[in-house]
Enzyme design. Structure first.
Site, PDB file in Angstrom:
ATOM      1  N   ARG A  13       0.836  -1.212   0.000  1.00 38.57           N
ATOM      2  CA  ARG A  13       0.000   0.000   0.000  1.00 38.57           C
ATOM      3  C   ARG A  13       0.872   1.265   0.000  1.00 38.57           C
ATOM      4  O   ARG A  13       0.955   1.989  -0.982  1.00 38.57           O
ATOM      5  CB  ARG A  13      -0.933  -0.020   1.227  1.00 38.57           C
ATOM      6  CG  ARG A  13      -2.038   1.034   1.209  1.00 38.57           C
ATOM      7  CD  ARG A  13      -1.626   2.415   1.646  1.00 38.57           C
ATOM      8  NE  ARG A  13      -1.041   2.458   2.985  1.00 38.57           N
ATOM      9  CZ  ARG A  13      -0.437   3.517   3.474  1.00 38.57           C
ATOM     10  NH1 ARG A  13      -0.325   4.632   2.770  1.00 38.57           N
ATOM     11  NH2 ARG A  13       0.098   3.503   4.689  1.00 38.57           N
ATOM     12  N   ASP A  14       1.589   1.518   1.091  1.00 38.78           N
ATOM     13  CA  ASP A  14       2.348   2.768   1.199  1.00 38.78           C
ATOM     14  C   ASP A  14       3.460   2.803   0.153  1.00 38.78           C
ATOM     15  O   ASP A  14       3.742   3.845  -0.443  1.00 38.78           O
ATOM     16  CB  ASP A  14       2.954   2.879   2.613  1.00 38.78           C
ATOM     17  CG  ASP A  14       3.256   4.305   3.014  1.00 38.78           C
ATOM     18  OD1 ASP A  14       3.291   5.174   2.131  1.00 38.78           O
ATOM     19  OD2 ASP A  14       3.476   4.555   4.217  1.00 38.78           O
ATOM     20  N   HIS A 205       5.756   4.432  12.488  1.00 41.28           N
ATOM     21  CA  HIS A 205       5.726   4.348  11.021  1.00 41.28           C
ATOM     22  C   HIS A 205       6.727   5.382  10.495  1.00 41.28           C
ATOM     23  O   HIS A 205       6.394   6.550  10.327  1.00 41.28           O
ATOM     24  CB  HIS A 205       4.286   4.652  10.581  1.00 41.28           C
ATOM     25  CG  HIS A 205       4.028   4.673   9.121  1.00 41.28           C
ATOM     26  ND1 HIS A 205       3.334   3.677   8.471  1.00 41.28           N
ATOM     27  CD2 HIS A 205       4.334   5.578   8.153  1.00 41.28           C
ATOM     28  CE1 HIS A 205       3.214   3.973   7.197  1.00 41.28           C
ATOM     29  NE2 HIS A 205       3.826   5.133   6.977  1.00 41.28           N
ATOM     30  N   HIS A 207       9.245   6.878   7.707  1.00 36.03           N
ATOM     31  CA  HIS A 207       9.847   6.978   6.372  1.00 36.03           C
ATOM     32  C   HIS A 207      11.319   7.336   6.611  1.00 36.03           C
ATOM     33  O   HIS A 207      11.680   7.850   7.671  1.00 36.03           O
ATOM     34  CB  HIS A 207       9.101   8.014   5.536  1.00 36.03           C
ATOM     35  CG  HIS A 207       7.744   7.522   5.096  1.00 36.03           C
ATOM     36  ND1 HIS A 207       7.509   7.043   3.843  1.00 36.03           N
ATOM     37  CD2 HIS A 207       6.579   7.392   5.783  1.00 36.03           C
ATOM     38  CE1 HIS A 207       6.245   6.644   3.752  1.00 36.03           C
ATOM     39  NE2 HIS A 207       5.651   6.847   4.918  1.00 36.03           N
ATOM     40  N   CYS A 238       5.705   9.370  -0.490  1.00 33.68           N
ATOM     41  CA  CYS A 238       4.383   9.890  -0.142  1.00 33.68           C
ATOM     42  C   CYS A 238       3.956  10.856  -1.236  1.00 33.68           C
ATOM     43  O   CYS A 238       4.673  11.825  -1.505  1.00 33.68           O
ATOM     44  CB  CYS A 238       4.393  10.583   1.215  1.00 33.68           C
ATOM     45  SG  CYS A 238       2.795  11.320   1.590  1.00 33.68           S
ATOM     46  N   ASN A 247       9.218   3.932   3.156  1.00 35.21           N
ATOM     47  CA  ASN A 247       9.284   3.502   4.562  1.00 35.21           C
ATOM     48  C   ASN A 247      10.628   2.858   4.829  1.00 35.21           C
ATOM     49  O   ASN A 247      11.298   2.382   3.917  1.00 35.21           O
ATOM     50  CB  ASN A 247       8.198   2.453   4.827  1.00 35.21           C
ATOM     51  CG  ASN A 247       6.818   3.004   4.612  1.00 35.21           C
ATOM     52  OD1 ASN A 247       6.291   2.948   3.508  1.00 35.21           O
ATOM     53  ND2 ASN A 247       6.233   3.543   5.651  1.00 35.21           N
TER      54      ASN A 247
HETATM   55  P1  HMG Z   1     -12.576  14.765  -2.439  1.00 29.50           P
HETATM   56  O1  HMG Z   1     -12.262  15.088  -3.875  1.00 29.50           O
HETATM   57  O2  HMG Z   1     -12.757  15.902  -1.476  1.00 29.50           O
HETATM   58  O3  HMG Z   1     -13.807  13.747  -2.307  1.00 29.50           O
HETATM   59  O4  HMG Z   1     -11.432  13.794  -1.903  1.00 29.50           O
HETATM   60  P2  HMG Z   1     -15.315  13.786  -2.728  1.00 29.50           P
HETATM   61  O5  HMG Z   1     -16.076  13.141  -1.632  1.00 29.50           O
HETATM   62  O6  HMG Z   1     -15.702  15.173  -3.194  1.00 29.50           O
HETATM   63  O7  HMG Z   1     -15.318  12.796  -3.993  1.00 29.50           O
HETATM   64  C1  HMG Z   1     -14.624  13.094  -5.200  1.00 29.50           C
HETATM   65  C2  HMG Z   1     -14.669  11.858  -6.096  1.00 29.50           C
HETATM   66  O8  HMG Z   1     -13.968  10.779  -5.494  1.00 29.50           O
HETATM   67  C3  HMG Z   1     -16.088  11.349  -6.329  1.00 29.50           C
HETATM   68  O9  HMG Z   1     -16.086  10.730  -7.610  1.00 29.50           O
HETATM   69  C4  HMG Z   1     -16.243  10.256  -5.289  1.00 29.50           C
HETATM   70  O10 HMG Z   1     -17.185   9.277  -5.622  1.00 29.50           O
HETATM   71  C5  HMG Z   1     -14.845   9.654  -5.270  1.00 29.50           C
HETATM   72  P3  HMG Z   1     -16.619  11.530  -8.907  1.00 29.50           P
HETATM   73  O11 HMG Z   1     -18.052  11.871  -8.579  1.00 29.50           O
HETATM   74  O12 HMG Z   1     -15.757  12.748  -9.048  1.00 29.50           O
HETATM   75  O13 HMG Z   1     -16.444  10.534 -10.013  1.00 29.50           O
HETATM   76  N1  HMG Z   1     -14.499   9.048  -3.989  1.00 29.50           N
HETATM   77  C6  HMG Z   1     -13.997   7.803  -3.856  1.00 29.50           C
HETATM   78  N2  HMG Z   1     -13.709   6.855  -4.746  1.00 29.50           N
HETATM   79  C7  HMG Z   1     -13.199   5.687  -4.260  1.00 29.50           C
HETATM   80  N3  HMG Z   1     -12.945   5.460  -2.949  1.00 29.50           N
HETATM   81  C8  HMG Z   1     -13.237   6.405  -2.048  1.00 29.50           C
HETATM   82  C9  HMG Z   1     -13.779   7.634  -2.492  1.00 29.50           C
HETATM   83  N4  HMG Z   1     -14.152   8.762  -1.840  1.00 29.50           N
HETATM   84  C10 HMG Z   1     -14.601   9.607  -2.778  1.00 29.50           C
HETATM   85  N5  HMG Z   1     -12.981   6.190  -0.757  1.00 29.50           N
HETATM   86  C11 HMG Z   1     -10.777  11.965  -0.519  1.00 29.50           C
HETATM   87  C12 HMG Z   1     -11.466  13.308  -0.570  1.00 29.50           C
HETATM   88  C13 HMG Z   1     -10.545  11.640   0.940  1.00 29.50           C
HETATM   89  C14 HMG Z   1     -11.659  10.907  -1.178  1.00 29.50           C
HETATM   90  C15 HMG Z   1      -9.423  12.080  -1.287  1.00 29.50           C
HETATM   91  O14 HMG Z   1      -8.729  13.170  -0.759  1.00 29.50           O
HETATM   92  C16 HMG Z   1      -8.566  10.850  -1.156  1.00 29.50           C
HETATM   93  O15 HMG Z   1      -8.888   9.801  -1.690  1.00 29.50           O
HETATM   94  N6  HMG Z   1      -7.441  10.990  -0.454  1.00 29.50           N
HETATM   95  C17 HMG Z   1      -6.531   9.849  -0.188  1.00 29.50           C
HETATM   96  C18 HMG Z   1      -5.128  10.275  -0.420  1.00 29.50           C
HETATM   97  C19 HMG Z   1      -4.220   9.094  -0.120  1.00 29.50           C
HETATM   98  O16 HMG Z   1      -4.540   7.952  -0.360  1.00 29.50           O
HETATM   99  N7  HMG Z   1      -3.036   9.414   0.406  1.00 29.50           N
HETATM  100  C20 HMG Z   1      -2.054   8.426   0.732  1.00 29.50           C
HETATM  101  C21 HMG Z   1      -2.435   7.576   1.909  1.00 29.50           C
HETATM  102  S1  HMG Z   1      -2.103   8.340   3.461  1.00 29.50           S
HETATM  103  C22 HMG Z   1      -0.416   8.065   3.705  1.00 29.50           C
HETATM  104  O17 HMG Z   1       0.246   7.562   2.836  1.00 29.50           O
HETATM  105  C23 HMG Z   1       0.182   8.371   5.053  1.00 29.50           C
HETATM  106  C24 HMG Z   1       0.448   7.112   5.885  1.00 29.50           C
HETATM  107  O18 HMG Z   1       1.292   6.210   5.212  1.00 29.50           O
HETATM  108  C25 HMG Z   1       1.083   7.497   7.234  1.00 29.50           C
HETATM  109  C26 HMG Z   1       2.305   8.407   7.088  1.00 29.50           C
HETATM  110  O19 HMG Z   1       3.270   8.025   6.404  1.00 29.50           O
HETATM  111  O20 HMG Z   1       2.246   9.491   7.666  1.00 29.50           O
HETATM  112  C27 HMG Z   1      -0.860   6.374   6.190  1.00 29.50           C
HETATM  113 MG    MG Z   2       3.468   6.336   5.164  1.00 27.84          MG
END
Ligand code: HMG
Ligand code: MG
Length: 298
Positions: A13-14, A205, A207, A238, A247
């Site tokens: 995933r990450d 966690h 990086h 990221c 990571n």
């Molecule tokens: P948004 O654009 O504000 O969302 O994004 P929305 O609710 O307005 O929806 C926009 C579109 O996305 C719509 O589709 C929704 O249906 C769809 P459209 O009508 O435009 O065709 N949608 C989805 N589709 C699939 N799955 C869903 C979903 N939700 C909405 N769950 C949102 C807000 C949170 C969805 C967006 O910002 C997002 O997906 N962000 C995730 C970013 C991400 O994955 N980042 C990496 C992971 S975190 C990380 O890596 C850190 C970590 O490792 C820890 C660390 O290292 O610190 C965990």
């Molecule tokens: Mg991470």
């Protein structure tokens, strides 16, 4: 103190969410299955986030469908909101991970909402998960620094962790998203946060952008941490933190833990082969020093 350390493998995933080369679902499945066969107790298998935001994870449902699971391994997925929760529940997930941040700017860039709004979304998800018997882990990003705001107050990290604990999150993983932390600060963070959330429910966690991850992990082990996130071959980065590297490599963590007499249940030599294999698939160097050394010596 407990001499077993649980490694949470986050590479599929990450790691893969930020690799340039997009792998097929079949190759992702092979990676997850190989990691489980190495004895990893938890392999984060993907995420149900917006495919517009993170296209690399768009095939998570297909990956889960094709996966042959082992009874000794858990396969959680990351979800940001109820839409993601529904997809995870439809895929038969027994465990999910939600995520927020200790930095407002990072929260906006990663999830398009404030910290408080994200916690409201997670509250909804946590309630739905509890009523479906699905376990919830939570991540807090930027606990030791933010790419946009710089230093982050430990008090803010503690407040966010307390809220997540009150929502019923079984485990909270403290993310040094851009790898800026150093050992004394990492140890102090665990000392402070463990006064509001039991240390057994905390994970770290790291990086490895600044090469501090192993030293930080050692400092956190001293503070009682026994759950460590890492990524085979040090995959990833990221997407919302420019310049952040992957990571800490799982091979490097397991090698260090073995030297400390701490058990993980992981077959390091098989893991090193898997790290090499996935690096070749991604056409990139293997970022695990122990992995490279072990593959040379075999
Ligand atoms: P948004 O654009 O504000 O969302 O994004 P929305 O609710 O307005 O929806 C926009 C579109 O996305 C719509 O589709 C929704 O249906 C769809 P459209 O009508 O435009 O065709 N949608 C989805 N589709 C699939 N799955 C869903 C979903 N939700 C909405 N769950 C949102 C807000 C949170 C969805 C967006 O910002 C997002 O997906 N962000 C995730 C970013 C991400 O994955 N980042 C990496 C992971 S975190 C990380 O890596 C850190 C970590 O490792 C820890 C660390 O290292 O610190 C965990
Ligand atoms: Mg991470």
């Amino acid at each position: 103190m407990n001499d077993f350390v649980t490694i949470v493998e986050v590479g599929p995933r990450d790691g893969l969410q930020n690799e340039k080369l997009k792998l097929s679902a079949a190759t992702k499945i092979e990676l997850i299955e190989r990691l489980a066969q190495c004895g990893l107790p938890v392999v984060e298998a993907g995420s149900f986030v917006s495919p517009k935001w993170v296209p690399q994870m768009a095939d998570t449902a297909e990956v889960l469908k094709g996966l042959k699971t082992l009874p000794g391994t858990r396969y959680p997925v990351l979800v940001p909101n109820m839409a993601g929760f529904e997809l995870a529940a439809d895929a038969g997930e027994k465990e999910i991970a939600v995520f927020t941040a200790a930095s407002e700017s990072f929260s906006q860039r990663n999830t398009n909402c404030s910290i408080n709004e994200s916690i409201k979304r997670l509250d909804q998800v946590a309630r739905a998960a509890q009523s479906s018997g699905i376990k919830v882990r939570a991540y807090v990003s930027c606990v030791l620094g933010c790419p946009y705001e710089g230093a982050i107050k430990t008090k803010v990290v503690s407040e966010v962790c307390l809220k997540l604990n009150q929502l019923g999150c079984a485990e909270i993983s403290l993310g040094d998203t851009i790898g800026v932390g150093t050992p004394a600060l990492a140890n102090a963070l665990i000392q402070t946060v463990s006064s509001v959330v039991p240390v057994e429910q905390l994970a770290v966690h790291f990086h490895d952008t600044y090469g501090q991850a192993l030293a930080n992990i050692l400092a956190c082990l001293d503070a009682g941490i026994r759950i460590i996130d890492s990524s085979g071959a040090g995959l990833g980065g990221c997407p919302y933190a420019n310049g952040a590297t992957g990571n800490v490599a799982t091979e490097d963590v397991v090698y260090m833990l073995q030297g400390l007499g701490l058990d993980t249940g992981i077959d390091l030599s098989e893991l090193a082969k898997t790290g090499n294999w996935i690096s070749n698939q991604l056409q990139r160097p293997n970022n695990s020093k122990a992995g490279v050394a072990l593959n040379h010596s075999n």
